[in-house]
Write a protein that holds these residues in place. Sequence first.
Motif, PDB file in Angstrom:
ATOM      1  N   SER A 182      14.129 -23.561 -26.565  1.00 33.23           N
ATOM      2  CA  SER A 182      14.056 -23.992 -25.174  1.00 33.23           C
ATOM      3  C   SER A 182      13.276 -23.038 -24.224  1.00 33.23           C
ATOM      4  CB  SER A 182      15.391 -24.418 -24.809  1.00 33.23           C
ATOM      5  OG  SER A 182      16.243 -25.286 -25.626  1.00 33.23           O
ATOM      6  N   LEU A 183      13.681 -21.912 -24.403  1.00 31.28           N
ATOM      7  CA  LEU A 183      13.056 -20.789 -23.714  1.00 31.28           C
ATOM      8  C   LEU A 183      11.505 -20.774 -23.789  1.00 31.28           C
ATOM      9  CD1 LEU A 183      12.736 -18.302 -21.681  1.00 31.28           C
ATOM     10  CD2 LEU A 183      13.541 -17.142 -23.487  1.00 31.28           C
ATOM     11  N   MET A 184      11.072 -20.787 -25.432  1.00 31.58           N
ATOM     12  CA  MET A 184       9.843 -20.738 -25.719  1.00 31.58           C
ATOM     13  C   MET A 184       8.979 -22.005 -25.093  1.00 31.58           C
ATOM     14  SD  MET A 184      10.595 -19.597 -29.658  1.00 31.58           S
ATOM     15  CE  MET A 184       9.018 -19.982 -30.333  1.00 31.58           C
ATOM     16  N   ARG A 185       9.516 -23.118 -25.156  1.00 27.29           N
ATOM     17  CA  ARG A 185       8.955 -24.329 -24.566  1.00 27.29           C
ATOM     18  C   ARG A 185       8.764 -24.044 -23.288  1.00 27.29           C
ATOM     19  NH1 ARG A 185      12.005 -27.056 -28.798  1.00 27.29           N
ATOM     20  NH2 ARG A 185      10.542 -28.008 -30.555  1.00 27.29           N
ATOM     21  N   ASN A 225      21.315 -18.019 -30.273  1.00 20.62           N
ATOM     22  CA  ASN A 225      21.508 -19.307 -30.368  1.00 20.62           C
ATOM     23  C   ASN A 225      19.992 -19.839 -30.451  1.00 20.62           C
ATOM     24  OD1 ASN A 225      21.443 -22.096 -29.575  1.00 20.62           O
ATOM     25  ND2 ASN A 225      23.464 -21.719 -28.687  1.00 20.62           N
ATOM     26  N   ALA A 226      19.679 -20.305 -31.572  1.00 20.62           N
ATOM     27  CA  ALA A 226      18.487 -20.717 -31.914  1.00 20.62           C
ATOM     28  C   ALA A 226      17.948 -22.020 -31.078  1.00 20.62           C
ATOM     29  CB  ALA A 226      18.175 -21.464 -33.462  1.00 20.62           C
ATOM     30  N   ARG A 227      18.685 -22.976 -30.747  1.00 19.42           N
ATOM     31  CA  ARG A 227      18.261 -24.218 -29.777  1.00 19.42           C
ATOM     32  C   ARG A 227      18.064 -23.387 -28.291  1.00 19.42           C
ATOM     33  NH1 ARG A 227      20.820 -26.549 -25.879  1.00 19.42           N
ATOM     34  NH2 ARG A 227      22.615 -25.381 -26.078  1.00 19.42           N
ATOM     35  N   ALA A 241       5.863 -16.718 -25.107  1.00 23.51           N
ATOM     36  CA  ALA A 241       6.850 -17.716 -26.191  1.00 23.51           C
ATOM     37  C   ALA A 241       6.780 -17.200 -27.724  1.00 23.51           C
ATOM     38  CB  ALA A 241       6.273 -19.169 -25.883  1.00 23.51           C
ATOM     39  N   ILE A 242       5.620 -16.998 -27.917  1.00 22.56           N
ATOM     40  CA  ILE A 242       5.618 -16.278 -29.276  1.00 22.56           C
ATOM     41  C   ILE A 242       6.170 -15.078 -29.303  1.00 22.56           C
ATOM     42  CG2 ILE A 242       3.824 -15.683 -30.868  1.00 22.56           C
ATOM     43  CD1 ILE A 242       2.124 -17.602 -29.950  1.00 22.56           C
ATOM     44  N   VAL A 273      12.084 -21.373 -16.507  1.00 25.40           N
ATOM     45  CA  VAL A 273      11.974 -20.216 -17.377  1.00 25.40           C
ATOM     46  C   VAL A 273      13.107 -19.062 -16.970  1.00 25.40           C
ATOM     47  CG1 VAL A 273      10.558 -18.025 -17.889  1.00 25.40           C
ATOM     48  CG2 VAL A 273       9.516 -20.577 -17.695  1.00 25.40           C
ATOM     49  N   ARG A 274      13.182 -19.062 -15.444  1.00 20.94           N
ATOM     50  CA  ARG A 274      14.283 -17.918 -15.244  1.00 20.94           C
ATOM     51  C   ARG A 274      15.437 -18.307 -15.499  1.00 20.94           C
ATOM     52  NH1 ARG A 274      12.948 -18.373 -10.400  1.00 20.94           N
ATOM     53  NH2 ARG A 274      14.614 -19.509  -9.486  1.00 20.94           N
ATOM     54  N   TRP A 275      15.884 -19.422 -15.736  1.00 16.98           N
ATOM     55  CA  TRP A 275      17.273 -19.814 -16.125  1.00 16.98           C
ATOM     56  C   TRP A 275      17.456 -19.933 -17.606  1.00 16.98           C
ATOM     57  CZ3 TRP A 275      20.561 -19.159 -12.652  1.00 16.98           C
ATOM     58  CH2 TRP A 275      20.565 -19.598 -11.411  1.00 16.98           C
ATOM     59  N   TRP A 276      16.461 -20.379 -18.295  1.00 19.98           N
ATOM     60  CA  TRP A 276      16.357 -20.283 -19.811  1.00 19.98           C
ATOM     61  C   TRP A 276      16.463 -18.933 -20.221  1.00 19.98           C
ATOM     62  CZ3 TRP A 276      18.094 -24.080 -22.165  1.00 19.98           C
ATOM     63  CH2 TRP A 276      17.856 -25.224 -22.184  1.00 19.98           C
ATOM     64  N   ARG A 277      15.997 -17.915 -19.235  1.00 18.02           N
ATOM     65  CA  ARG A 277      15.782 -16.520 -19.673  1.00 18.02           C
ATOM     66  C   ARG A 277      17.187 -15.825 -19.708  1.00 18.02           C
ATOM     67  NH1 ARG A 277      11.334 -13.375 -20.354  1.00 18.02           N
ATOM     68  NH2 ARG A 277       9.789 -14.751 -19.073  1.00 18.02           N
ATOM     69  N   LYS A 278      17.795 -16.318 -18.826  1.00 23.49           N
ATOM     70  CA  LYS A 278      19.320 -15.996 -18.199  1.00 23.49           C
ATOM     71  C   LYS A 278      20.062 -16.516 -19.312  1.00 23.49           C
ATOM     72  CE  LYS A 278      19.304 -15.258 -13.337  1.00 23.49           C
ATOM     73  NZ  LYS A 278      19.640 -13.857 -13.155  1.00 23.49           N
ATOM     74  N   LEU A 279      19.998 -17.701 -19.767  1.00 23.60           N
ATOM     75  CA  LEU A 279      21.009 -18.279 -20.801  1.00 23.60           C
ATOM     76  C   LEU A 279      20.545 -17.679 -22.172  1.00 23.60           C
ATOM     77  CD1 LEU A 279      22.971 -20.139 -21.817  1.00 23.60           C
ATOM     78  CD2 LEU A 279      21.138 -21.871 -21.797  1.00 23.60           C
TER      79      LEU A 279
END
Length: 858
Positions: free
Chosen positions: A190-193, A184-186, A204-205, A171-177
Amino acid sequence: MGVSIATLGQLSIQRDGQVLSGPGTQPRRLAMLALLVRAGERGVSRERLVAMLWPDADEERGRRAVTQALYALRRELGSDEAIAGAKELRLDPQSVSADLWEFEDAAKREAWSEAAARYGGPFIDGFSLPGAAEFERWSEAERSALAHEFARVLERAAVTSESAGDRDAAVRWWRKLAAHDRFNARIATSLMRALAASGDVAGAIRHASVYRTLMEAELELPPDPSVLALAEELRQAPPAPAARAAEREPERGTPAAESIGGQGTAAVPGTEAIPLAAPPPRRRAAPSMLVAATALVAVAAALGWVALRARRPPLDARRVIVAPLENRTGNPQLDLVGAMVAEWVTQGVARTELVEVVDARTMLSSARDVELSGSPRYLRTLAEENGAGVVVSGSFYRDGDSLRFQTQISEPRSGSVRQSIDLVSAPVARPTEALKPITERVMGALAVLLDPRLNNASVATSQPPTYEAYRHFLLGMQSFGNDFEAEYAHFIRAAELDTSYAQAVLWAGIASANLRIYPRADSLLATLDSARERLAPYDQANLEYFYRGFVQGNWPASHAGARRMLQLAPNAGHAHYAVGFTAVALNRPEEALEALLSVDLERGWGRSWAPQLMNLITRAYHQLGQHESELEWARRLRRIDPGQGWLRIAEGRALAALGRVEELEQRLDEGLAFPPTERTWEVYSPGGFALLAGRELEAHGFPGHADSAVARAVAWYEGRPDAERTTPQARRALATALYQQGRYAEAGTIFRALAAEAPAGMGDFGALGVIAAREGRRAEAAAWSDSVAAIPGPYRFGNGFYWQARIAALSGRPDDAVQLLRHALRDGLGRHHQIHAEPDFRSLRQHPAFRELLAPGR
């Protein structure tokens, strides 16, 4: 700690953690240091440093400046060995360190967390060097490339954490990205999942809501449906066991994250001329919001999901674009020289057919329309808009009585130079003397990179035209579509100044066809047709497209030429348009849509031609009977410029076909506010708009509403000022409306007077024939039909057969009518999409042969 160089973030030299501020930190010296850091072991030549940092200096001054800068930098770095080399200079990693090297080393070792920690910010963030445009372009390209690499590092860190089962770290890395690449929708999904997998479904919502707000507020674009769909899926899912959601890091303010025919309303349907082949140039306003360079990269990655939007082409490593050279002489009268070089080199490479080169017309259009022109992102944007993985670029400057041309071949996204090309000189008064040697050297360099056979092909290019001839040719090309008469004057002047200049003759013929001066166009293009070898392959195909279709009315041959254009230049927007245009003429709407929908309407050539492309797309959907899709595109067309009347015609046609009468009435009411226009892509008048709506309403089963629309047309034409109503064109338009309203006697009176004034008027003779047939005077109708057939001369484009077909249909001869229609189409009638709405063919609509004729082909 020693001496270190910081380039990720603010550019600086540090010793033991303290930022230095001595003579070596002057801007150009820091810029030299940035170049050396980025080059690493490869090093940088002294010549490259001069060109990048002292572009206006002569050779001696440039060498001296580099020597002085090296002396100051070595003193600042504390060692003469810190910068090694004589001709090729490089930093010694034993003497200095650099955060960029540490970042790259960690990424190579796949130490993702370490690499992410080493990335202190965008490359030389905030640093600029006024007067050094080449350096600015380079730094912007490197900044974007490293930002992309940082995004890759973050994603690999996130994926690795997921694989290891460390959900919090993921979660931490996806959040930074997501914060780095906000649109970027993809990445958003990914962060939501990851959030949902860690138990934070609400987070996520919530991120989907943040993403939606960002897209709508900052980019004025709809959110990606995949993000909204995932949010809805999470809402509908049964509650998961309670997790440590309360311990999660809360989200903050920055998210964690050529119409064929024309509308046919100015005269009796069937008398329209063939289309203009190019539109007036159109420039769209720049977006109101400013987005950082990293956000632009994110937008480019996310645009693929936008409904109905064409994708930006991927960069093809074998596709070359030659950019106009930058004029560094300070003399704006030499601005066209850079375009000359680009056009000539493009022609030389295209003739070989060994590698794909972005054709000259697309290149010139893109170079003119790219809104970043002159900025550091210019070359990259130009390449990306055309899918080119190789860029030939350069500049020229004045040295006494000579011009010196400096060119290079580079990779557009990184900005790295793959091949530098030796200087070429030419007299200021005769710059075209440089064209052939530049072309030979460019092709020799491309041979090393792409195809060795280019070395042999380079000597086969012909001699360039004279400078004055070339200047007139480019003046015509750069404004093409704005004023065909003026452009024709430039092209024909170029041909007069240099009688061997075949390309100028080609475009003089094209401009003449656009002006519908067919004898002149025929004469010019026939001359070229008999000496095709004088043209490059793409121009040969272009000749086939224009000459066969727009002058000879042979649309199958024109279509073959368009297909050849597309084969030679798969990324040329106007080649796609030519295929779509001729496919619509041949009633092949699926093929037309395949070609047209592949053009990106948001960039380059596609942006400036968007109205014409959308107009053609609506016609293809109309031919297919897919009127909802037609309406969707027609509404996009109208929104491009609500102040142009002709942009509403397609929407009126679609609404009529769907029977959405109230909306159509509103559009017709609005249409009254627009003045009649002749010089727009389609002829427009409120009366003509209403008449077209009436024809479509009648054809699609709404006769009562059709009568109302036609009555509007008649009222509008009858209400014109007296001075306007007396012109032949206005009288013919009124007679057309009266005829469609069923007022045959009144229409006949006007047409007889017009026929007497112009005894060879095919449209007037045909109109009198259909009126006679309507009123049951078969012998008179047949006589008028014979009169139409007897009118001599070329350039009829099937109109005579079309009138005869209408007379035959109204005279009770359906088989003859269908056969005559076939002759009309073979003779050049390009209005296949209008035949179904012709009221005179009402009796044929259930005839099998007529239905077969109208069935879309492939």
